[in-house]
Design an enzyme around this catalytic site. Structure first.
Site, mmCIF file in Angstrom:
data_model
loop_
_atom_site.group_PDB
_atom_site.id
_atom_site.type_symbol
_atom_site.label_atom_id
_atom_site.label_comp_id
_atom_site.label_asym_id
_atom_site.label_seq_id
_atom_site.Cartn_x
_atom_site.Cartn_y
_atom_site.Cartn_z
ATOM 1 C CB SER A 196 -6.893 1.332 -4.693
ATOM 2 O OG SER A 196 -7.693 0.264 -4.241
ATOM 3 C CB THR A 253 -3.135 -1.031 0.121
ATOM 4 O OG1 THR A 253 -2.425 0.085 -0.359
ATOM 5 C CG2 THR A 253 -2.261 -2.239 0.210
ATOM 6 C CB THR A 275 -1.034 -0.813 -3.148
ATOM 7 O OG1 THR A 275 -1.873 0.329 -3.258
ATOM 8 C CG2 THR A 275 0.409 -0.326 -3.087
ATOM 9 N NE ARG A 315 3.755 7.223 -2.241
ATOM 10 C CZ ARG A 315 2.877 6.376 -1.716
ATOM 11 N NH1 ARG A 315 2.444 5.353 -2.419
ATOM 12 N NH2 ARG A 315 2.423 6.534 -0.498
ATOM 13 C CB THR A 349 -4.643 -0.072 4.159
ATOM 14 O OG1 THR A 349 -5.114 0.615 3.002
ATOM 15 C CG2 THR A 349 -5.662 0.063 5.273
ATOM 16 N N GLY A 350 -3.434 2.837 3.916
ATOM 17 C CA GLY A 350 -3.560 4.274 4.173
ATOM 18 C C GLY A 350 -2.356 5.035 3.651
HETATM 19 N N1 ASP Z 1 -0.544 2.404 1.592
HETATM 20 C C1 ASP Z 1 -0.692 2.655 0.181
HETATM 21 C C2 ASP Z 1 0.375 3.578 -0.297
HETATM 22 O O1 ASP Z 1 0.720 4.499 0.418
HETATM 23 C C3 ASP Z 1 -1.994 3.222 -0.203
HETATM 24 C C4 ASP Z 1 -3.203 2.726 0.513
HETATM 25 O O2 ASP Z 1 -3.161 1.859 1.333
HETATM 26 O O3 ASP Z 1 -4.271 3.219 0.252
HETATM 27 O O4 ASP Z 1 0.825 3.423 -1.411
#
Ligand code: ASP
Length: 339
Positions: A95, A197, A215, A225, A248-249
């Site tokens: 990731s 991330t 990330t 994207r 994160t997320g």
């Molecule tokens: N925030 C990151 C994204 O949307 C992904 C993640 O944190 O898992 O690219």
């Protein structure tokens, strides 16, 4: 034991991915099942630095490097760059960095940003074939009049500025992409396998702050994207007067609410860092009817050294390094994953 989502058992991942009826009921009534723990209780105050926080279990190795930089008297900006670079170089990480999962066209595209105590910032988005997007981001900050460079332009600029591209072929990643291609169902929904991330916020012994975020974004995303991670104010925000936060997320949810900026502004108004992260999470929950399987977590350090974190669901851990602590801390959360 709470571990990074990537290292969860399949059963635990399924539990996380699928929101249980209790969570849905909570969503419907707007009553979140607030759970917390001592480590992130409001009032986790440390009188200034040094301090390093970063997202997920991989943050432990990143923090160790950042701490080494700080211990040797290094700059906090070097600490947050070199800290997350450890994870970028880990090709077993799916990731972050070149070992990350590809987009729907099979390309690994990377996002990163960095910001210092005084608010200077740099970022790269949608870049391919560079091991350390965080260093590109820092170079954008220090060597250009801009904040963000993206895509082919960013890659060309990197080449012209002495960065060397690297081609990485990982059979396991290619196999996962080929498997996904069989159905090629694109859903802009984050699940366990496709996010994690690394975001880092740190404070040096003099109370100076910095942050970084890097990330490979969401697995099988649409080519082109860009997530929250390279967006100042979304995946990261640092203002030495008030504090620093990272996220994160599901990036789209974080961008729409200017998540990390919200956390810092709430701390500027005097809010406790844990409470500020919680409020940013709740803004996201209020704004989105369907939070099924969508994790978001924030980390924050206030200008006085108080720190905290909060997430939508359980399972979000952050790595903490301070003078007397080196541990993985489960963040407080609104909902228990019961899928
Ligand atoms: N925030 C990151 C994204 O949307 C992904 C993640 O944190 O898992 O690219």
């Amino acid at each position: 034991m709470v571990v990074s989502l990537r290292t969860m058992s399949l059963q635990d991942r399924r539990r996380f991915i699928k929101l249980g009826s209790a969570g849905i009921a909570a969503l419907a009534t707007g009553c979140a099942d607030a759970t917390t723990n001592a480590a992130t209780e409001p009032g986790t105050v440390q009188a200034k630095g040094p301090l390093v926080l970063s997202t997920w279990k991989h943050g432990m190795a990143a923090n160790a490097k950042a701490w080494e930089v700080l211990r040797n008297g290094g700059d906090v900006l070097d600490a947050v760059e070199q800290g997350v670079a450890v994870v970028e170089s880990d090709l077993s990480n799916r990731s972050v960095g070149l070992g990350g999962m590809p987009d729907r066209d099979g390309h690994v595209t990377l996002d990163a940003c960095i910001q210092d105590h005084d608010g200077r910032a740099g970022a790269v988005a949608f870049v391919q074939r560079f091991e350390h997007p965080i260093s590109l981001a820092r170079a954008v900050m220090e060597r250009t009049p801009h904040v963000i460079l993206a895509g082919a332009g960013a890659e060309r600029w990197a080449l012209e500025n002495g960065f060397t591209p690297r081609d990485v072929e990982i059979p396991e990643v290619r196999a996962a992409w080929l498997e996904w291609l069989k159905k090629a169902e694109y859903k802009p929904v984050v699940n366990i396998e496709n996010h994690d991330t690394i975001g880092m916020v740190a404070m040096d012994p003099d109370g100076r702050l910095a942050g970084s975020c890097t990330t490979s974004g969401l697995a099988f995303k649409i080519h082109g994207r860009v997530g929250d991670s390279p967006i100042i104010g979304a995946g990261l925000f640092v203002d030495g007067e008030a504090g620093a936060a990272c996220a994160t997320g599901v990036g789209e949810l974080v961008i729409r609410t200017a998540g990390s900026h919200s956390v810092v502004e709430l701390m500027r108004q005097g809010m406790d860092p844990t409470e500020a992260c919680k409020e940013a999470v709740r803004r996201i929950i209020r704004q989105n009817k369907d939070m099924d399987g969508k994790q978001v977590g924030f980390l924050a350090i206030r200008a006085d050294g108080a720190f905290g974190g909060w997430s939508v669901y359980d399972g979000f851990d952050f790595a903490l390094r301070s003078t007397d602590r080196e541990e993985l801390v489960p963040a407080g959360h609104d909902r228990k994953w019961e899928g």
